[in-house]
Write a protein that holds these residues in place. Structure first.
Motif, short mmCIF file in Angstrom:
data_model
loop_
_atom_site.label_atom_id
_atom_site.label_comp_id
_atom_site.label_asym_id
_atom_site.label_seq_id
_atom_site.Cartn_x
_atom_site.Cartn_y
_atom_site.Cartn_z
N GLU A 193 0.85 -1.21 0.00
CA GLU A 193 0.00 0.00 0.00
C GLU A 193 0.88 1.26 0.00
OE1 GLU A 193 -0.04 -2.36 2.29
OE2 GLU A 193 -1.98 -3.37 2.11
N TYR A 194 1.95 1.20 0.80
CA TYR A 194 2.82 2.37 0.89
C TYR A 194 3.63 2.55 -0.41
CZ TYR A 194 6.52 5.52 2.34
OH TYR A 194 7.41 6.57 2.39
N ALA A 195 4.11 1.45 -0.97
CA ALA A 195 4.86 1.56 -2.23
C ALA A 195 3.98 2.21 -3.29
CB ALA A 195 5.32 0.18 -2.68
N LEU A 196 2.72 1.80 -3.34
CA LEU A 196 1.80 2.37 -4.32
C LEU A 196 1.58 3.86 -4.04
CD1 LEU A 196 -0.10 2.05 -6.70
CD2 LEU A 196 -1.88 1.26 -5.14
N GLU A 197 1.45 4.19 -2.76
CA GLU A 197 1.23 5.60 -2.40
C GLU A 197 2.40 6.47 -2.91
OE1 GLU A 197 0.46 6.02 1.86
OE2 GLU A 197 1.30 8.06 1.80
N VAL A 198 3.62 5.99 -2.71
CA VAL A 198 4.78 6.78 -3.15
C VAL A 198 4.80 6.86 -4.69
CG1 VAL A 198 7.30 6.95 -3.10
CG2 VAL A 198 6.08 6.11 -1.08
N CYS A 199 4.56 5.73 -5.33
CA CYS A 199 4.59 5.73 -6.81
C CYS A 199 3.52 6.67 -7.36
CB CYS A 199 4.37 4.32 -7.35
SG CYS A 199 5.79 3.24 -7.09
N GLU A 200 2.34 6.65 -6.75
CA GLU A 200 1.28 7.53 -7.27
C GLU A 200 1.59 9.00 -7.00
OE1 GLU A 200 -2.44 5.65 -6.03
OE2 GLU A 200 -2.48 4.60 -7.96
N ALA A 201 2.32 9.24 -5.91
CA ALA A 201 2.73 10.64 -5.65
C ALA A 201 3.69 11.11 -6.74
CB ALA A 201 3.37 10.73 -4.27
N VAL A 202 4.58 10.20 -7.17
CA VAL A 202 5.52 10.56 -8.25
C VAL A 202 4.74 10.74 -9.57
CG1 VAL A 202 7.47 9.70 -9.64
CG2 VAL A 202 7.50 9.45 -7.14
N MET A 203 3.77 9.87 -9.80
CA MET A 203 2.95 10.00 -11.03
C MET A 203 2.22 11.33 -11.05
SD MET A 203 1.40 6.17 -11.56
CE MET A 203 0.58 6.37 -13.13
N GLU A 204 1.77 11.72 -9.90
CA GLU A 204 1.06 12.99 -9.76
C GLU A 204 1.93 14.14 -10.28
OE1 GLU A 204 -2.04 12.82 -8.57
OE2 GLU A 204 -2.20 15.01 -8.89
N ILE A 205 3.23 14.05 -9.99
CA ILE A 205 4.14 15.12 -10.44
C ILE A 205 4.46 14.98 -11.93
CG2 ILE A 205 6.43 16.17 -10.05
CD1 ILE A 205 5.31 16.11 -7.38
N TRP A 206 4.76 13.76 -12.35
CA TRP A 206 5.23 13.58 -13.72
C TRP A 206 4.10 13.57 -14.75
CZ3 TRP A 206 9.48 9.25 -12.78
CH2 TRP A 206 10.63 9.86 -12.26
N GLN A 207 2.88 13.35 -14.29
CA GLN A 207 1.72 13.37 -15.19
C GLN A 207 1.93 12.54 -16.46
OE1 GLN A 207 -1.40 15.00 -14.81
NE2 GLN A 207 -0.70 15.03 -12.68
N PRO A 208 2.15 11.24 -16.30
CA PRO A 208 2.32 10.42 -17.51
C PRO A 208 1.04 10.34 -18.30
CG PRO A 208 2.04 9.04 -15.58
CD PRO A 208 2.10 10.44 -15.07
N SER A 209 1.14 9.90 -19.54
CA SER A 209 -0.07 9.72 -20.36
C SER A 209 -0.02 8.31 -20.96
CB SER A 209 -0.10 10.75 -21.47
OG SER A 209 0.99 10.49 -22.33
N GLN A 210 -1.07 7.96 -21.68
CA GLN A 210 -1.06 6.64 -22.31
C GLN A 210 0.03 6.56 -23.38
OE1 GLN A 210 -5.10 6.34 -23.56
NE2 GLN A 210 -5.75 5.46 -21.60
N ILE A 211 0.41 7.73 -23.90
CA ILE A 211 1.47 7.73 -24.91
C ILE A 211 2.84 7.84 -24.25
CG2 ILE A 211 2.42 9.05 -26.86
CD1 ILE A 211 -0.55 9.55 -27.60
N ASN A 212 2.94 8.75 -23.32
CA ASN A 212 4.22 8.92 -22.62
C ASN A 212 4.10 8.33 -21.22
OD1 ASN A 212 6.77 9.67 -22.04
ND2 ASN A 212 6.32 11.85 -21.76
N LYS A 213 4.26 7.01 -21.16
CA LYS A 213 4.01 6.31 -19.90
C LYS A 213 5.18 6.46 -18.94
CE LYS A 213 1.15 2.86 -22.13
NZ LYS A 213 0.54 1.56 -22.08
#
Ligand code: KIV
Ligand code: ZN
Length: 567
Positions: A193-213
């Motif tokens: 759960e915590y690993a996911l929380e950190v990864c999603e926090a990073v995703m929040e910053i990097w804003q990946p897309s379906q094209i630029n994953k």
């Protein structure tokens, strides 16, 4: 300072270690999934592999290794940790300045979530066409408490800050196509759960897309549980993340428990898309994932691994020379002994499989079905030389296989057990392996053209008699004395047997006669095999080899007779 302790393993109740906590995923689906295609491979030989070497690679060696990886077909290659040392920095600069990075290859650079290291990493990338920036920080409870002494929030903050700076700096090298990767280091030992929380926090910053994953690399930095737990962690993560379609899930298993390969394979079944690893599993401690083995495992399941491993021996030679590491004799696919059978029953089965295979050889697409051999050694550039080797544990099939493969002698089946025993006894006596020439020499001494106590010096054949039979007159030496013998029969062999009978030497009956040619053109010879049965029951074999087929048959008969006399 380490304290020197004299304690040994605990016994009975083990209090020093705990079982790894299972993942709560009762409806797991990975056990019934099948891997259907190769993942994206990313080599970390030049970083994780290199940092595990007692003597790290020089820049020149790294360049050679990089070129090897490119030739094998890797499209993503972690080229180092450019902010960590001048050697690392200079290496990537040389790759760029000497234009050694093919257009379809993306170089990956690792960096810790620390400002000055991130800035230096960006400097190293000037002029690179396509790069993956790989940010990491460690997230497990053990690392949080012991190494960093920081709370969960503070650890997440490290990742978020690092991600933020990278996002800001991406625009500073507009000529480079940048993809972003984040690793919660020690994921294997982190609460999912915590690993996911950190990864999603990073995703929040990097804003990946379906094209630029985003690439989310979930490392088993230390392998702490059975591979099914790793698969549960990966499936749990994939199923619980918010934007699965905007992420490439990457595996990075180490091998502390010796199950890194299994963990990766189950992780792929659990939904991962990408695999990081090294050639032959070089890497910290017990190593990183061995990409060669996973790729060839896929191949043996009928899946194109999309890596060219067709000359494994030369790949291994380059790897050993550059890294100074050795590939073990039993290493899957690449080890010296992995296609070798010493044991008799295995050799028998392999010989049968290879015989059937030889008949099918016109059909290249025929299914590989040779017992004990998972893969056709020739597919990865290995020959059949090593598949059967003879020592005291070997048997009839192995010896027959070697005599046929290396000397063209196709011994009749009933002869195999006797010949096997003779060769086997010689290996036992010498207490060592016998090479193929030695096997042949033992066979030859024991069975071929044996001329003592009976020898034939000449044989003359008269024109066919009225009844179609032939008459022969032969000069023989028996127990050192010369004699002339004559006889008749429906062929030269039976006529000679008849001559021996008349001379009083026939205490046997002819049971079987076979012949075949060896070689081709002017060097063709004939091999003949004769089985006789002594009047009191014993069976004896002899072999004759001669350019003349009739003489070969007679020599085979005399050899069998002489073996009988000596028995
Ligand atoms: O093993 C590991 O966790 C690593 C990370 C830096 C990805 O090598
Ligand atoms: Zn690693």
């Amino acid at each position: 300072m380490f304290l020197v302790s004299v304690q040994s393993m605990q016994t009975g109740t083990i209090t020093k270690y705990n079982a790894f906590k299972q993942i709560d995923l009762p409806d797991r689906t990975w056990p019934s999934r099948v891997i259907e295609c190769a993942p994206t491979w990313a080599s970390v030989d030049l970083r994780d592999g290199n940092q595990a070497l007692a003597i790290p690679m020089t820049v020149d060696e790294k360049i050679e290794f990089f070129e090897l990886l490119v030739a094998l077909g890797f499209k993503e290659i972690e080229v180092g940790f450019p902010s960590a040392s001048d050697t690392e920095f200079n290496f990537i600069r040389r790759l760029v300045d000497e234009q050694r990075i093919p257009d379809d290859v993306t170089v990956q650079v690792l960096v810790q979530a620390r400002e000055h290291l991130i800035r230096r990493t960006f400097e190293s990338l000037t002029g690179v066409k396509s790069a993956i920036i790989h940010l990491y920080n460690s997230t497990s409870p053990l690392q949080r408490r012991v190494t960093f002494n920081k709370s969960k929030d503070a650890i997440k903050e490290i990742a978020v800050e690092g991600a933020g700076l990278i996002k800001e700096l991406v625009t500073s090298i507009p000529e480079t196509k940048i993809r972003l990767q984040y690793s919660p280091e020690s994921f294997s030992d982190t609460e999912v759960e915590y690993a996911l929380e950190v990864c999603e926090a990073v995703m929040e910053i990097w804003q990946p897309s379906q094209i630029n994953k985003i690439i989310l690399n979930l490392p088993a930095t230390v392998e702490v549980a059975t591979p099914n737990v790793h698969a549960d962690q990966i499936e749990w993560f994939c199923r619980n993340m918010k934007e699965r379609d905007k992420a490439i899930i990457s595996l990075h298993t180490h091998n502390d428990r010796g199950t890194g390969i299994a963990a990766t394979e189950l992780g792929l079944m659990a939904g991962a898309d990408r695999v990081e690893g090294t050639l032959f599993g070089n890497g910290e401690r017990t190593g990183n994932l061995d990409i060669v083995t996973v790729a060839l495992n896929l191949y043996t399941q009928g899946i194109d691994p999309l890596l060219d491993l067709s000359n494994l021996a030369s790949i291994r030679t380059s790897y050993e020379r550059i890294t100074g590491m050795n590939v073990h004799d039993r290493h899957p696919y690449a080890g010296d002994l992995v296609f070798t059978a010493f044991s008799g029953s295995h050799q028998d089965a392999i010989k049968k499989g290879m015989d059937i295979r030889a008949k099918e050889s016109a059909d290249e697409g025929a299914l590989w079905q040779v017992p004990y051999l998972l893969i056709d050694p020739q597919d990865i550039g290995r020959d059949y030389e090593a598949i059967i080797r003879i020592n005291s544990q070997s048997g009839k099939g192995g010896v027959a296989y070697i005599l046929e493969r290396d000397f063209g002698l196709d011994l009749p089946k009933p002869m195999h057990p006797q010949v096997g025993k003779v060769v086997n006894a010689a290996a036992d006596q010498n207490s060592r392996e016998l090479n193929s020439k030695e096997v042949y020499a033992i066979f030859k001494n024991a069975y071929v053209n044996i001329s003592n106590p009976l020898e034939m010096s000449t044989i003359e054949r008269e024109d066919p008699l009225k009844n179609g039979e032939v008459r022969v007159e032969a000069k023989i030496i028996y127990q050192g004395k010369q004699h002339t013998v004559t006889g008749q029969g429906n062929g030269p062999i039976s006529a000679f047997v008849n001559a021996l009978d008349q001379f009083g030497l026939k205490s046997f009956k002819l049971v079987d006669y076979r012949q075949h040619s060896i070689g081709s053109g002017s060097k063709t010879e004939a091999a003949a095999y004769i089985q006789i049965q002594k009047n009191d029951g014993g069976t004896h074999y002899g072999c004759g080899i001669d350019p003349n087929i009739e003489v070969a048959g007679l020599k085979a008969l005399i050899s069998a007779f002489n073996r009988m006399e000596k028995s």
